[in-house]
Motif scaffolding. Structure first.
Motif, mmCIF file in Angstrom:
data_model
loop_
_atom_site.group_PDB
_atom_site.id
_atom_site.type_symbol
_atom_site.label_atom_id
_atom_site.label_comp_id
_atom_site.label_asym_id
_atom_site.label_seq_id
_atom_site.Cartn_x
_atom_site.Cartn_y
_atom_site.Cartn_z
ATOM 1 N N ALA A 1 -1.919 7.677 -5.287
ATOM 2 C CA ALA A 1 -3.013 8.428 -4.729
ATOM 3 C C ALA A 1 -2.512 9.858 -4.476
ATOM 4 C CB ALA A 1 -3.599 7.841 -3.534
ATOM 5 N N VAL A 2 -1.153 10.296 -4.235
ATOM 6 C CA VAL A 2 -0.949 11.602 -4.319
ATOM 7 C C VAL A 2 -0.482 12.388 -5.575
ATOM 8 C CG1 VAL A 2 -0.791 11.428 -1.565
ATOM 9 C CG2 VAL A 2 1.377 10.911 -3.332
ATOM 10 N N GLY A 3 -0.699 11.824 -6.577
ATOM 11 C CA GLY A 3 -0.200 12.250 -8.005
ATOM 12 C C GLY A 3 0.897 11.608 -8.716
ATOM 13 N N SER B 1 0.838 -1.117 -0.011
ATOM 14 C CA SER B 1 0.080 0.237 0.031
ATOM 15 C C SER B 1 0.820 1.265 -0.161
ATOM 16 C CB SER B 1 -0.885 -0.019 1.157
ATOM 17 O OG SER B 1 -0.310 0.018 2.413
ATOM 18 N N ASP B 2 2.111 1.166 0.486
ATOM 19 C CA ASP B 2 3.133 2.124 0.412
ATOM 20 C C ASP B 2 3.307 3.037 -1.130
ATOM 21 O OD1 ASP B 2 3.796 1.907 3.121
ATOM 22 O OD2 ASP B 2 5.472 0.697 2.254
ATOM 23 N N TYR B 3 3.192 2.051 -1.987
ATOM 24 C CA TYR B 3 3.197 2.494 -3.582
ATOM 25 C C TYR B 3 1.869 2.830 -4.079
ATOM 26 C CZ TYR B 3 7.512 0.308 -2.168
ATOM 27 O OH TYR B 3 8.811 0.244 -1.617
ATOM 28 N N ASP B 4 0.794 2.212 -3.601
ATOM 29 C CA ASP B 4 -0.395 2.605 -4.003
ATOM 30 C C ASP B 4 -0.940 4.092 -3.426
ATOM 31 O OD1 ASP B 4 -1.089 0.311 -5.175
ATOM 32 O OD2 ASP B 4 -1.877 -0.561 -3.106
ATOM 33 N N ALA B 5 -0.098 4.412 -2.443
ATOM 34 C CA ALA B 5 -0.240 5.805 -1.856
ATOM 35 C C ALA B 5 0.376 6.669 -2.643
ATOM 36 C CB ALA B 5 0.214 5.906 -0.322
ATOM 37 N N TRP B 6 1.620 6.188 -3.306
ATOM 38 C CA TRP B 6 2.080 7.402 -4.268
ATOM 39 C C TRP B 6 1.301 7.733 -5.226
ATOM 40 C CZ3 TRP B 6 7.780 5.305 -5.419
ATOM 41 C CH2 TRP B 6 8.421 4.909 -4.285
#
Length: 521
Positions: A117-119, A110-115
């Motif tokens: 998500a922020v653009g 999920s760390d990279y899914d969060a990338w």
């Protein structure tokens, strides 16, 4: 071998110029030459060959604050009781992969899914996974999540130290689940670490990516050369001014320049080249080339408590592996979706100077260092003086967020509980630092006094599309052609892991992006 030592050995131009020979730059140079391009790799530090302390995994701590370290510091704040915190950064071929603790860990998917998500469009875990796999040579072979036959050898300890076994087993007694591979489907748990070590020798990025191809005619590796400024023609970056034989020269790139100097020196070079916040540049009388206010902002790093030290009942076995061998990933609060705390063992004493001065660490001592991989505090880097040797201020703002302090207090309390487990019964002979159990208030003071760094500086030229983004999702610097970044500075949100694996993945993908762009020019 294609090692250049003088200006007379250089061509006036190359297809690509890669600045920095560390975790990102080694990958870029290898993959671009794999494709047949001519590449100049410029590294400010010396060659890594024949340095016993680099090759021996147990000696890595001795490399910090020495000739292979840039010697940077984090600026003091009241949150860490006014202390200056050293931030090791490799100044040698292989960069920080030549002086680090050799941990290979990529955190939670999920760390990279969060990338994304922020653009950072297209940088979700599913998209990043093939590039993680491409760089790996995992000892257990290829799986859906792990790679084999890649340039970087990755192994567990073949003979874990008793302290490493105790950490793993003690955490399991306290309710942390066992996990076979922290880079597998689940990362929460107690486990033996993944190391860039093979046959007792460090396996750095230079060893994996560069040494096997150093004799290629299309690769030139220039060490001992400090980058000064980038050169532009209209909106295109076309050259780099750098020091060779004590004098500045200019080398041009036909296609692209790739910055892989790390999260401190990449923004430093950008700012000295006029790429940054116009107010900051004008304060230093640097002409503005490209106004990008996010350069140097968004600095993130994981705080580490160094460390909880225990007295040993008997002399410890000789040090092996990287001086650790196992790790724990767990949650500071049960309501969290993923682990935010991380701890590793140390086969000897470990303490920042202030802790060492305040405690008796003589005799047989071992340690466990808890740290926060889910940190929220954000800092900055700024130039105090212009020029490649000018003073800089690097500020991570450790413990500025109360959540970070609360989590680290929970981490210290858990580590002190380990001493009471059956797994530590043959090792534990008393507390050394702190000297005994602490109250909540005392634990907070200990955390502030012992706060140090995981060496995971990142985020200072973040990827995205908002006003503070420095590169777009294809890793090109906004507002320019011919200039990309492939290092930890582009990370928009710090992942819950050591940064060597993510940076290697970023560079593997960056190589594909750069080559695709060059093919369309």
């Amino acid at each position: 071998m294609a090692y250049a030592r003088a200006a007379s050995e250089l061509q006036p131009a190359y297809d690509f110029i890669v600045l920095g020979g560390g975790s990102g730059g080694s990958v870029m140079a290898r993959r671009l030459t794999d494709a047949g391009a001519t590449v100049l790799l410029i590294e400010a530090g010396p060659l890594d060959l024949g340095v016993a302390a680099i090759e021996d995994p147990t000696k890595w701590v001795s490399l910090t604050r020495g000739p292979y370290d840039w010697g940077y510091d984090y600026a003091p704040t009241a949150h860490v009781r006014g202390r200056v915190i050293g931030i090791p950064r490799g100044k040698v071929l292989g960069g920080s992969s030549s002086i680090n603790a050799m941990m290979w860990y990529r955190g939670h998917p999920s760390d990279y899914d969060a990338w994304e998500a922020v653009g950072a469009t297209g940088w979700n875990f599913a998209s990043c996974l093939p590039y993680f796999k491409r760089c790996e040579d995992w000892e257990d072979g290829e799986t859906d999540l792990r790679g084999a036959s890649g340039p970087l050898r990755i192994e567990r300890s073949a003979d874990p130290h008793p302290v490493a076994i105790a950490l793993r087993d003690g955490a399991i007694e306290l309710g942390v689940p066992p996990v076979d591979d922290p880079n597998g489907p689940i990362n929460e748990g107690a486990t033996l670490s993944n190391f860039n070590i093979a046959a007792g020798t460090r396996w750095s990025s230079a060893r994996g990516y560069l040494h096997p191809v150093a004799d290629r005619d299309n690769l030139t590796i220039l060490t001992g050369s400090l980058a000064i400024t980038l050169g532009f023609e209209s909106n295109r970056c076309v050259s780099i001014s750098h020091i060779v034989d004590g004098a500045p020269i200019t080398t041009r790139a036909h296609k692209e320049i790739i910055l892989a100097l790390g999260a401190i020196d990449t923004p430093r070079l950008l700012l000295n080249s006029g790429i940054g916040d116009p107010d900051d540049l004008q304060r230093l009388s640097i002409p503005v080339s490209v106004p990008l206010p996010g350069v140097g902002k968004n600095l993130q790093d994981h705080p580490l408590v160094r460390a909880v030290n225990f007295r040993a009942k008997a002399p410890l076995a000789p040090m092996r592996d990287n001086g650790g061998g196992s790790m724990i990933n767990w949650k500071s609060r049960p309501d969290l979706e993923k682990p935010d705390l991380h701890a590793f063992c140390i086969q000897g004493r470990s303490a920042v100077p202030e802790i060492a001065a305040a405690h008796d660490l003589s005799g047989d001592v071992f340690a466990v260092a808890p740290g926060l991989m889910g940190s929220k505090s954000i800092g900055y880097l700024k130039l105090l003086e212009a020029g490649p040797g000018g003073r800089i201020e690097v500020q991570p703002n450790y413990l500025a967020e109360q959540d970070d302090l609360d989590a680290l207090v929970a981490g210290v309390e858990f580590v002190m509980d380990l001493a009471g487990t059956n797994a530590f019964a043959d090792l534990f002979a008393g507390y050394a630092a702190p000297a005994g159990r602490l109250s909540r208030a005392e634990t907070e003071v200990f955390v502030r006094n012992a706060c140090s760094t995981f060496f995971h500086t990142c985020g200072t030229a973040k990827m995205g599309t908002d006003a503070n983004a420095v590169v777009d999702p294809s890793l090109q610097v906004h507002g320019l052609e011919g200039l990309s970044i492939a290092d930890a500075s582009v990370i928009p949100l710090i992942p819950t892991c050591n940064t060597h694996a993510p940076v290697t993945m970023i560079a593997e993908r960056a190589a594909d992006l750069v080559l695709a762009r060059a093919a369309n020019v």
